[in-house]
Motif scaffolding. Structure first.
Motif, mmCIF file in Angstrom:
data_model
loop_
_atom_site.group_PDB
_atom_site.id
_atom_site.type_symbol
_atom_site.label_atom_id
_atom_site.label_comp_id
_atom_site.label_asym_id
_atom_site.label_seq_id
_atom_site.Cartn_x
_atom_site.Cartn_y
_atom_site.Cartn_z
ATOM 1 N N UNK A 180 20.758 -36.509 -5.034
ATOM 2 C CA UNK A 180 19.673 -37.462 -5.251
ATOM 3 C C UNK A 180 18.886 -37.040 -6.477
ATOM 4 N N UNK A 181 18.245 -37.998 -7.097
ATOM 5 C CA UNK A 181 17.375 -37.725 -8.243
ATOM 6 C C UNK A 181 16.157 -38.623 -8.135
ATOM 7 N N UNK A 182 15.054 -38.148 -8.697
ATOM 8 C CA UNK A 182 13.803 -38.903 -8.619
ATOM 9 C C UNK A 182 12.964 -38.633 -9.850
ATOM 10 N N UNK A 183 12.132 -39.608 -10.191
ATOM 11 C CA UNK A 183 11.170 -39.467 -11.269
ATOM 12 C C UNK A 183 9.805 -39.193 -10.650
ATOM 13 N N UNK A 184 9.152 -38.106 -11.079
ATOM 14 C CA UNK A 184 7.850 -37.712 -10.547
ATOM 15 C C UNK A 184 6.859 -37.681 -11.697
ATOM 16 N N UNK A 185 5.741 -38.368 -11.530
ATOM 17 C CA UNK A 185 4.723 -38.433 -12.574
ATOM 18 C C UNK A 185 3.340 -38.206 -12.002
ATOM 19 N N UNK A 186 2.542 -37.448 -12.730
ATOM 20 C CA UNK A 186 1.182 -37.174 -12.289
ATOM 21 C C UNK A 186 0.576 -36.050 -13.098
ATOM 22 N N UNK A 187 -0.637 -35.671 -12.747
ATOM 23 C CA UNK A 187 -1.372 -34.642 -13.477
ATOM 24 C C UNK A 187 -0.662 -33.296 -13.373
ATOM 25 N N UNK A 188 -0.187 -32.789 -14.502
ATOM 26 C CA UNK A 188 0.462 -31.484 -14.609
ATOM 27 C C UNK A 188 1.608 -31.350 -13.598
ATOM 28 N N UNK A 189 2.376 -32.413 -13.440
ATOM 29 C CA UNK A 189 3.474 -32.398 -12.471
ATOM 30 C C UNK A 189 4.518 -31.351 -12.845
ATOM 31 N N UNK A 190 4.910 -31.310 -14.112
ATOM 32 C CA UNK A 190 5.939 -30.358 -14.517
ATOM 33 C C UNK A 190 5.445 -28.916 -14.402
ATOM 34 N N UNK A 191 4.160 -28.683 -14.659
ATOM 35 C CA UNK A 191 3.600 -27.339 -14.564
ATOM 36 C C UNK A 191 3.734 -26.790 -13.147
ATOM 37 N N UNK A 192 3.530 -27.641 -12.145
ATOM 38 C CA UNK A 192 3.590 -27.188 -10.767
ATOM 39 C C UNK A 192 5.020 -27.134 -10.234
ATOM 40 N N UNK A 193 5.942 -27.843 -10.863
ATOM 41 C CA UNK A 193 7.296 -27.952 -10.314
ATOM 42 C C UNK A 193 8.357 -27.191 -11.102
ATOM 43 N N UNK A 194 8.022 -26.698 -12.290
ATOM 44 C CA UNK A 194 9.063 -26.168 -13.180
ATOM 45 C C UNK A 194 9.777 -24.943 -12.626
ATOM 46 N N UNK A 195 9.116 -24.172 -11.762
ATOM 47 C CA UNK A 195 9.752 -22.978 -11.221
ATOM 48 C C UNK A 195 10.569 -23.258 -9.966
ATOM 49 N N UNK A 196 10.667 -24.516 -9.565
ATOM 50 C CA UNK A 196 11.465 -24.874 -8.398
ATOM 51 C C UNK A 196 12.957 -24.921 -8.725
ATOM 52 N N UNK A 197 13.278 -25.015 -10.017
ATOM 53 C CA UNK A 197 14.676 -25.129 -10.413
ATOM 54 C C UNK A 197 15.482 -23.895 -10.041
ATOM 55 N N UNK A 198 16.712 -24.109 -9.574
ATOM 56 C CA UNK A 198 17.591 -23.003 -9.217
ATOM 57 C C UNK A 198 18.315 -23.286 -7.917
ATOM 58 N N UNK A 199 18.943 -22.245 -7.378
ATOM 59 C CA UNK A 199 19.697 -22.354 -6.125
ATOM 60 C C UNK A 199 18.794 -21.905 -4.974
ATOM 61 N N UNK A 200 18.699 -22.741 -3.954
ATOM 62 C CA UNK A 200 17.927 -22.430 -2.752
ATOM 63 C C UNK A 200 18.905 -22.267 -1.588
ATOM 64 N N UNK A 201 18.601 -21.361 -0.691
ATOM 65 C CA UNK A 201 19.496 -21.148 0.453
ATOM 66 C C UNK A 201 18.706 -21.112 1.749
ATOM 67 N N UNK A 202 19.403 -21.388 2.844
ATOM 68 C CA UNK A 202 18.808 -21.340 4.175
ATOM 69 C C UNK A 202 19.813 -20.662 5.104
ATOM 70 N N UNK A 203 19.297 -19.807 5.990
ATOM 71 C CA UNK A 203 20.116 -19.155 7.003
ATOM 72 C C UNK A 203 19.576 -19.553 8.375
ATOM 73 N N UNK A 204 20.356 -20.292 9.122
ATOM 74 C CA UNK A 204 19.926 -20.783 10.424
ATOM 75 C C UNK A 204 21.137 -21.262 11.215
ATOM 76 N N UNK A 205 20.903 -21.575 12.478
ATOM 77 C CA UNK A 205 21.959 -22.145 13.314
ATOM 78 C C UNK A 205 21.978 -23.648 13.064
ATOM 79 N N UNK A 206 23.022 -24.167 12.441
ATOM 80 C CA UNK A 206 23.032 -25.603 12.116
ATOM 81 C C UNK A 206 23.179 -26.489 13.348
#
Length: 271
Positions: A180-206
């Motif tokens: 999925x992809x989305x466009x996000x716009x607002x006050x300093x949106x990129x400043x708050x979100x720029x460090x979210x980029x990368x690989x995220x993982x979860x360990x749990x019982x699916x």
């Protein structure tokens, strides 16, 4: 429509973006705040030197110096208040305990603020952004995790009162999300979100696991700032212009007028 046009324009950059090294940011999780701001340490020495010289730093220097000076004042205030704990007056000791708790909270907030001020700002911090999430290793569980992450970002955007527009959405069979992809716009949106980029993982019982085993699943988040202005330069040599004319009875006007024109951009095949 503007967001979709921007997404079409910058989409070819994703492949180049994703193979580049992941963005590294200031990680304070490896060291407690007390160690980072310890007396005689490099960070404390740097702040004291800047406050003593009155020099202005290149990156938000005035705010950093003000926070560093306020931190020193609060620490002195804390030391003076701690001495009141030895007082014989019980009421005074209780007031001192409350003041110490308040002072410690303010000191912790100031330390976090100083750390954020030390991170250099970017020209794109005030820009809107394109968010892209993609399921990784883990099959259906990774797709469920991707769906949860996408919903989390959407709710975070609503909390920040940002504009959130879904551009692409490809669900899986059991309610997950492939991409999925989305466009996000607002006050300093990129400043708050720029460090979210990368690989995220979860360990749990699916939910799909029947024997109770813990699985590890991953998903990828990509953050791309939207340009405020786009300058498109099209080489006329890259265009093929096809014209068509009507045929049949109708006189000379039918056979001499281009009733259909198609322009094809040869490098991309767009028309």
């Amino acid at each position: 429509m503007r967001s979709r046009f921007l997404w079409s324009a910058v989409r070819p950059l994703w492949a180049r973006r994703l193979v580049s090294p992941a963005r590294r940011h200031l990680n304070c999780g490896s060291l407690p705040l007390e160690e980072l701001f310890a007396r005689g340490g490099p960070l404390r020495t740097f702040l004291e030197r800047q406050a003593g010289s009155g020099a202005r730093l290149q990156v938000r220097g005035a705010e950093l110096l003000a926070a560093a000076q306020l931190l020193s004042e609060k620490e002195r205030e804390l030391q003076e208040t701690e001495q009141l704990l030895r007082d014989e007056n019980e009421d005074l000791r209780k007031l001192a305990e409350n003041e110490i708790t308040s002072c410690q909270k303010e000191i912790t907030q100031l330390k976090h603020q100083i750390i954020l001020l030390l991170v250099p700002s970017e020209e794109t911090d005030k820009n809107d952004l394109i968010l892209e999430v993609t399921a990784g290793v883990g099959g259906q569980e990774a797709m469920l995790f991707t769906s949860e992450m996408f919903d989390m970002y959407q709710q975070y955007a609503a909390f920040k009162r940002w504009h959130f527009e879904t551009l692409e959405y490809f669900p899986s069979e059991i309610g997950g999300l492939r991409h999925a992809s989305a466009s996000i716009g607002g006050l300093e949106a990129y400043k708050h979100m720029k460090f979210e980029g990368g690989v995220h993982r979860v360990q749990r019982v699916p939910k799909t696991e029947k024997q109770g085993r813990i699985h590890t699943s991953t998903m990828t988040v990509a953050i791309l700032p939207q340009p405020t202005e786009i300058n498109l330069v099209i080489n006329p040599k890259d265009l093929r212009i096809d014209t068509k004319r009507a045929s049949g009875a109708g006189g000379q006007h039918v056979n001499t007028t281009d009733s259909a024109v198609r322009i094809v951009h040869l490098p991309t095949g767009w028309n």
